[in-house]
Design a protein around this motif. Structure first.
Motif, PDB file in Angstrom:
ATOM      1  N   GLU A 198     -76.081  62.362  26.475  1.00 22.95           N
ATOM      2  CA  GLU A 198     -77.302  61.861  25.841  1.00 22.95           C
ATOM      3  C   GLU A 198     -78.456  62.823  26.098  1.00 22.95           C
ATOM      4  O   GLU A 198     -78.477  63.538  27.101  1.00 22.95           O
ATOM      5  N   SER A 199     -79.419  62.819  25.199  1.00 29.08           N
ATOM      6  CA  SER A 199     -80.615  63.638  25.364  1.00 29.08           C
ATOM      7  C   SER A 199     -81.803  62.731  25.639  1.00 29.08           C
ATOM      8  O   SER A 199     -81.906  61.640  25.078  1.00 29.08           O
ATOM      9  N   ILE A 200     -82.686  63.169  26.523  1.00 29.02           N
ATOM     10  CA  ILE A 200     -83.875  62.385  26.837  1.00 29.02           C
ATOM     11  C   ILE A 200     -85.123  63.252  26.681  1.00 29.02           C
ATOM     12  O   ILE A 200     -85.079  64.461  26.875  1.00 29.02           O
ATOM     13  N   HIS A 201     -86.219  62.606  26.310  1.00 24.26           N
ATOM     14  CA  HIS A 201     -87.483  63.321  26.115  1.00 24.26           C
ATOM     15  C   HIS A 201     -88.105  63.708  27.455  1.00 24.26           C
ATOM     16  O   HIS A 201     -87.850  63.067  28.480  1.00 24.26           O
ATOM     17  N   LEU A 202     -88.919  64.736  27.420  1.00 27.00           N
ATOM     18  CA  LEU A 202     -89.535  65.227  28.647  1.00 27.00           C
ATOM     19  C   LEU A 202     -90.460  64.186  29.275  1.00 27.00           C
ATOM     20  O   LEU A 202     -90.575  64.121  30.502  1.00 27.00           O
ATOM     21  N   ASN A 203     -91.133  63.373  28.435  1.00 25.63           N
ATOM     22  CA  ASN A 203     -92.004  62.365  29.040  1.00 25.63           C
ATOM     23  C   ASN A 203     -91.194  61.283  29.755  1.00 25.63           C
ATOM     24  O   ASN A 203     -91.677  60.660  30.699  1.00 25.63           O
ATOM     25  N   THR A 204     -89.931  61.094  29.335  1.00 30.54           N
ATOM     26  CA  THR A 204     -89.039  60.183  30.053  1.00 30.54           C
ATOM     27  C   THR A 204     -88.644  60.793  31.395  1.00 30.54           C
ATOM     28  O   THR A 204     -88.595  60.104  32.415  1.00 30.54           O
ATOM     29  N   VAL A 205     -88.367  62.099  31.387  1.00 28.93           N
ATOM     30  CA  VAL A 205     -88.053  62.805  32.632  1.00 28.93           C
ATOM     31  C   VAL A 205     -89.235  62.715  33.592  1.00 28.93           C
ATOM     32  O   VAL A 205     -89.068  62.492  34.796  1.00 28.93           O
ATOM     33  N   ASP A 206     -90.449  62.865  33.056  1.00 25.60           N
ATOM     34  CA  ASP A 206     -91.648  62.752  33.892  1.00 25.60           C
ATOM     35  C   ASP A 206     -91.738  61.369  34.536  1.00 25.60           C
ATOM     36  O   ASP A 206     -92.107  61.246  35.715  1.00 25.60           O
ATOM     37  N   MET A 207     -91.423  60.328  33.767  1.00 26.60           N
ATOM     38  CA  MET A 207     -91.454  58.965  34.309  1.00 26.60           C
ATOM     39  C   MET A 207     -90.396  58.787  35.400  1.00 26.60           C
ATOM     40  O   MET A 207     -90.658  58.173  36.442  1.00 26.60           O
TER      41      MET A 207
END
Length: 315
Positions: A222-231
């Protein structure tokens, strides 16, 4: 406002995330609320109260507030939806959310009253009220989303904050229910359709490395957005690097592979620093020019360990 609060507010203000939170809470994940139907509203809740010839004002700023028409049968209900993000457990949350809602209702009534005053279209008791019997206000629903991994042990209702109440009067006390999403109580993360579910799941298992690895394997492609990684980094405490990411997204397996590589590099650096400190302590107790002094400077790691033990640097 701290880093955690600012980050969560910005994340939850995205229509896709906002709609997903309410679809999970209201409809068990069914996509009833469409992100495109959400309309941003002013999050400032304020009211002017006149009492005994004095004017009192109260103003609070919500995290996020949006309006939405929720369709049912052949009709639709226009409602105001608010979200309050919590980095930790708040033991006064029912009062806090109750105040936001009450201020919004007061503001709606004030706006209607102002229009009547401008139009001068009321008489009698309606004029005194500033509100006609046909006027209506919009329902307001506030949802608290807590990003703390611990079990929510705070009040869930206004009545939970009272001490002992005489049962003969308890039925006359207006209560307020806290609407709450917290990672500890989520049983099925698949009911989320956005990456909000990914964040909550990582928080939920953050203390269990085995479960964390299982999730990574399951979501590897799966791919996740960078703002999700930040969270995730902020609320789970990980340090997933994002320096080599292009296009604003990264695969889960890539994210955690880079995390492991960074942790290994950090560990090697810490090891080198620890080794340098131990060598410095050893050289302080040795006489410059002595056999062991020269040996310490040119020794292998194994030989140095023997010297550390010999001179009491390590046991």
């Amino acid at each position: 406002m701290g880093t955690k609060d600012t980050l969560a507010k910005r994340y939850l203000s995205q229509n896709e995330i906002f709609a997903d939170a309410f679809n999970y809470y209201f409809f068990k994940g069914e996509k009833v609320i469409n992100p495109d139907d959400l309309i941003e509203q002013d999050p400032t809740e304020s009211a002017i109260i006149r009492k005994m010839n004095k004017v009192f004002t109260n103003q609070k700023i919500r995290d996020v507030l949006k309006s939405c028409t929720i369709k049912h049968s052949r009709h639709g209900s226009l409602v105001l939806l608010g979200i309050e993000a919590q980095a930790g457990i708040n033991y006064a949350m029912p009062v806090r959310d109750y105040l936001y809602d009450a201020l919004n209702y007061a503001s709606q009534v004030a706006d209607i009253s102002k229009k009547h005053e401008e139009n001068d279209d009321l008489s009698g008791n309606e004029k005194i009220s500033g509100f006609s019997k046909n006027d209506r206000i919009l329902p307001v629903i506030t949802l608290c989303i807590c990003f703390d991994k611990d079990k929510w042990d705070a009040p869930r209702r206004l009545s939970d904050m009272f001490s002992i109440v005489d049962p003969r009067i308890s039925e006359y006390i207006n209560d307020y229910k806290l609407n709450l999403i917290t990672p500890h109580e989520i049983e099925d993360f698949s009911k989320f359709s956005s990456e909000l579910g990914t964040i909550m799941e990582f928080i939920h298992v953050s203390d269990d490395k085995a479960k964390l690895r299982d999730i990574i394997k399951m979501k590897a492609e799966e791919s996740i957005h960078l703002n999700t990684v930040d969270m995730i980094n902020t609320y789970v405490g990980t340090k997933i690097p994002t320096r080599n990411v292009k296009g604003g997204k990264m695969r889960v397996c890539q994210a955690f592979q880079e995390l492991l590589e960074d942790e290994r590099a950090e560990g090697r650096e810490e090891g080198r620093e620890e080794g340098a400190d131990m060598l410095a302590k050893l050289l302080k107790v040795l006489t410059p020019g002595s056999k062991d002094y020269d040996k310490a400077l040119n020794a292998t790691a194994k030989q140095r360990n023997k010297l550390y033990k010999k001179y009491g640097i390590i046991e």
